[in-house]
Design a protein around this motif. Structure first.
Motif, PDB file in Angstrom:
ATOM      1  N   GLY A 310      37.871  37.538  41.441  1.00 14.08           N
ATOM      2  CA  GLY A 310      37.114  38.732  41.790  1.00 14.08           C
ATOM      3  C   GLY A 310      38.014  39.946  41.945  1.00 14.08           C
ATOM      4  O   GLY A 310      39.234  39.846  42.050  1.00 14.08           O
ATOM      5  N   LEU A 311      37.370  41.103  41.960  1.00 16.36           N
ATOM      6  CA  LEU A 311      38.118  42.363  41.983  1.00 16.36           C
ATOM      7  C   LEU A 311      38.932  42.528  43.248  1.00 16.36           C
ATOM      8  O   LEU A 311      40.111  42.890  43.208  1.00 16.36           O
ATOM      9  CB  LEU A 311      37.142  43.535  41.884  1.00 16.36           C
ATOM     10  CG  LEU A 311      36.632  43.903  40.509  1.00 16.36           C
ATOM     11  CD1 LEU A 311      35.735  45.113  40.612  1.00 16.36           C
ATOM     12  CD2 LEU A 311      37.814  44.192  39.598  1.00 16.36           C
ATOM     13  N   ILE A 312      38.289  42.257  44.398  1.00 21.82           N
ATOM     14  CA  ILE A 312      38.962  42.495  45.668  1.00 21.82           C
ATOM     15  C   ILE A 312      40.192  41.604  45.791  1.00 21.82           C
ATOM     16  O   ILE A 312      41.300  42.072  46.080  1.00 21.82           O
ATOM     17  CB  ILE A 312      37.999  42.231  46.840  1.00 21.82           C
ATOM     18  CG1 ILE A 312      36.790  43.140  46.739  1.00 21.82           C
ATOM     19  CG2 ILE A 312      38.699  42.427  48.159  1.00 21.82           C
ATOM     20  CD1 ILE A 312      37.097  44.593  46.887  1.00 21.82           C
ATOM     21  N   ALA A 313      39.987  40.304  45.509  1.00 16.91           N
ATOM     22  CA  ALA A 313      41.113  39.391  45.598  1.00 16.91           C
ATOM     23  C   ALA A 313      42.201  39.800  44.617  1.00 16.91           C
ATOM     24  O   ALA A 313      43.396  39.734  44.926  1.00 16.91           O
ATOM     25  CB  ALA A 313      40.654  37.963  45.323  1.00 16.91           C
ATOM     26  N   GLY A 314      41.801  40.257  43.436  1.00 22.52           N
ATOM     27  CA  GLY A 314      42.776  40.698  42.452  1.00 22.52           C
ATOM     28  C   GLY A 314      43.581  41.868  42.968  1.00 22.52           C
ATOM     29  O   GLY A 314      44.815  41.911  42.859  1.00 22.52           O
TER      30      GLY A 314
END
Lengths: 346, 293
Positions: A310-314
């Motif tokens: 996901g974007l946030i984790a990335g």
């Protein structure tokens, strides 16, 4: 980094993953002070209602590693329960909440027991089929389910005698529900139960050999996700005032899965981020619905191929990597993100 | 009409629907069963085949030429998507599945963006209707059935009898050993994906010859395709044909005898039951492609 956060009890560290989410929610709750437009409030309410369902999906997918393509159907069971209770028995919002949560949980169990028996990728296809079946049944339900036109809800939502139907009040109430959903999902993630679910996600056979009843816990996770979905459904039904079968068929389920994956299913901030991003991105970029769907689809593909967490984790990982160039120290985070690449691939 | 005539009529109608479903199902059963790619956008491949046919016919081409164009276009699209996207998900079929969901959304709305969401139809390529006894036989339906039989028989022979088919099945049995025997496994995967996509293109051309289509036609069709593929047993073309026939005829009867609103439910119910009690399908198939542990 921050001295105050250092006393590293596991509870403290776990709390650290929740606090940013709550802080953001407090900020979001302050938005009505800026006297936003009705359109903004409606969008935000829909987004918030989705986020509540997404927290359920994140327990199922992020923690247990089971992907459901029928989550919107569970939301639908909640919404129809609320509508039918209100129509036939005059039962209002607050009593409908536990009833709908129960109904969705029971439906999740009914779907989950056979679906989880088949296992593997077939489970995903099963949930998809059950979602479609529900829409067909609702469409053919005659007067009881209002057939293809659906059902209307009348009657205001009140809280301690105050009418909550006003947009701003409903907004605040949804924010409160989102906060409750976030805390509930956080509590599940950081409980021994959450650890059990993650063990199943990482290695089902190993978990079974440790005496974990894999089947029962998977169904349990599915039922838990149903409770979140049911509550989200009640909020949705009372917000829209009208519900129809197509809202809960498999394509809405795809969008829910998309949101949780764009945000990141394993982070406590993931559902919030995904729900808000998907709701507001087209507004920000000024896209019409058709264009925005193309963008979502492309985002989903890109996220899966490039940032499977996901974007946030990335973003968090990229940030950590930047920090790690300086003195490198392994920090054990008991929150649910996984930083090792082997886990990330799953 | 006599009851027996109505009965025969419904069988014929059911058979032509079954043909299109079988074409999708054969594509799904080959791709899912042999390469492990769960491509739910397969229905959109079909829809795009129909759209290409519609564009070509609208531009003045004859139907056979338009159908060939549809096959080529969708086959090419399949090649591009396999090379560009799906090959990165081979180790994680669930990721491939999610990617295909994104693809559904993209393909549907790209078509809507360029050619609006309305129904599209072409004039029937064959208009003759034969009357045999009390039964009216539309020649276009017969054409669809015959083309499907020919194409499916050809695919069946390719998979079971040819060298390539044998090499393909070997690489499904054991990818590593097949690779050691000099079989270019990755190229076979691409090949199967393109073949399945081309079949979907043909299915789209045949579908629009029978019914009008919309950009959202693929959604229900792909579920039927997966249902049939799973009922018949993954990777089993013979099973897909048999299951496609069963489903098509059941749907034809249901529509003909006044239960048309439940038509779409049968495939789901049948599939759920088969997955529960015969997870390898009614006619036996691969146990699914190297199930992720």
């Amino acid at each position: 980094m921050i001295a105050g956060a250092q006393p590293n009890g596991p509870a403290n560290a776990a709390l650290r993953s929740l606090l940013p989410v709550l802080a953001v929610l407090v900020l979001i709750a302050l938005v009505p002070l800026l006297s936003p437009s009705n359109r903004f409030l409606s969008l935000a309410i829909s987004a918030g209602i989705n986020v509540i369902a997404l927290y359920g999906l994140s327990v199922l997918f992020g923690q247990t590693g089971i992907l459901s393509m029928g989550h919107a159907a569970l939301v639908g069971v909640g919404a129809y329960t609320a509508a039918i209770l209100s129509r036939d028995y005059g039962i209002g919002f607050w009593l409908a909440l536990p009833a709908a949560a129960l109904a969705s949980a029971v439906f999740a169990m009914i779907v989950g027991i056979p679906s989880l028996r088949v296992g593997g990728h077939h489970f995903v296809i099963m949930t998809f089929a059950f979602g479609q079946l529900l829409a067909i049944v609702l469409t053919n339900g005659g007067d009881y389910t209002g057939a293809a036109t659906g059902l209307d809800l009348t009657g205001p939502v009140t809280l301690f005698g105050a009418d909550m139907s006003d947009l701003t009040r409903y907004y605040l109430m949804v924010v409160a529900f989102v906060a409750a959903a976030a805390v509930a999902s956080w509590a599940i993630i950081n409980s021994p139960y959450g650890r059990t679910l993650r063990a199943i996600r990482e290695n089902e056979r190993l978990a079974a050999s440790l005496g974990i009843n894999v089947g029962r816990h998977k169904i349990g996770a599915f039922v838990v996700s149903g409770v979140f979905a049911g509550i989200s459904g009640v909020l949705l039904a009372h917000f829209l005032g009208h519900i129809s079968p197509t809202q809960f068929a498999s394509f809405p389920s795809i969008y829910l899965a998309l949101m949780v994956m764009i945000g990141g299913a394993r982070l406590i901030s993931g559902p919030l981020a995904g729900g808000i991003l998907v709701a507001f991105l087209p507004e920000v970029l000024n896209l019409d619905p058709v264009q925005s769907r193309i963008v979502y689809g492309a985002c989903l593909i890109a996220v899966i191929l490039l940032l499977p967490e996901g974007l946030i984790a990335g973003a968090v990982q990229a940030f950590r990597r930047l920090l790690a160039r300086k003195p490198k120290q392994e920090r054990e985070d008991p929150d649910t993100t996984c930083t090792t690449p082997s886990e990330a691939r799953r | 009409m006599r009851a027996v005539d109505i009965f025969i009529q419904q069988i014929l109608n059911g058979l032509s629907i079954a043909s299109v479903i079988t074409l999708i199902a054969v594509g799904v059963t080959l791709i899912f069963g042999l390469t492990g790619i769960i491509n739910f956008a397969h229905g959109e491949f079909l829809m795009i085949g129909g759209i290409v046919t519609w564009l070509a016919v609208s531009a003045g081409l004859s139907f056979p030429l338009a159908a060939v164009l549809a096959i080529l276009a969708v086959g090419l699209m399949g090649y591009g998507l396999e090379r560009g996207i799906f090959r990165f998900t081979l180790e994680r079929p669930t990721n491939g599945f999610i990617v295909s969901l994104g693809l559904i959304v993209v393909l549907q709305h790209v078509v809507v963006l360029f050619w609006n969401p309305n129904q599209k139809s072409i004039p029937r390529p064959l208009t003759t209707v034969w009357e045999v006894g009390g039964v009216r036989i539309a020649s276009v339906r017969v054409m669809v059935i015959l083309i499907t039989i020919a194409v499916v028989a050809l695919s069946f022979r390719m998979i079971t009898a040819s060298r390539y088919g044998r090499a393909l099945r070997a690489s499904v049995e054991d990818r590593d050993t097949a690779a050691l025997m000099g079989i270019p496994v990755r190229r076979y995967i691409t090949g199967v994906f393109v073949l399945g996509s081309a079949l979907a293109g043909l299915g789209g051309a045949l579908l629009i010859a029978l019914f009008p289509i919309t950009p959202f036609t693929g959604g229900t069709m792909v579920m039927k395709g997966f249902a049939v593929a799973l009922i018949g047993g993954l990777g089993n073309i013979y099973g897909a044909v048999a299951a496609g026939l069963i489903l098509g005829i059941v749907e034809g009867f249901s529509a003909g005898y006044g239960f048309s609103q439940w038509t779409d439910a049968y495939s789901f119910v049948l599939m759920i039951l088969v997955l529960l009690f015969r997870p390898h399908g009614l006619f036996g198939g691969t146990s699914g492609p190297r199930m992720a542990s």
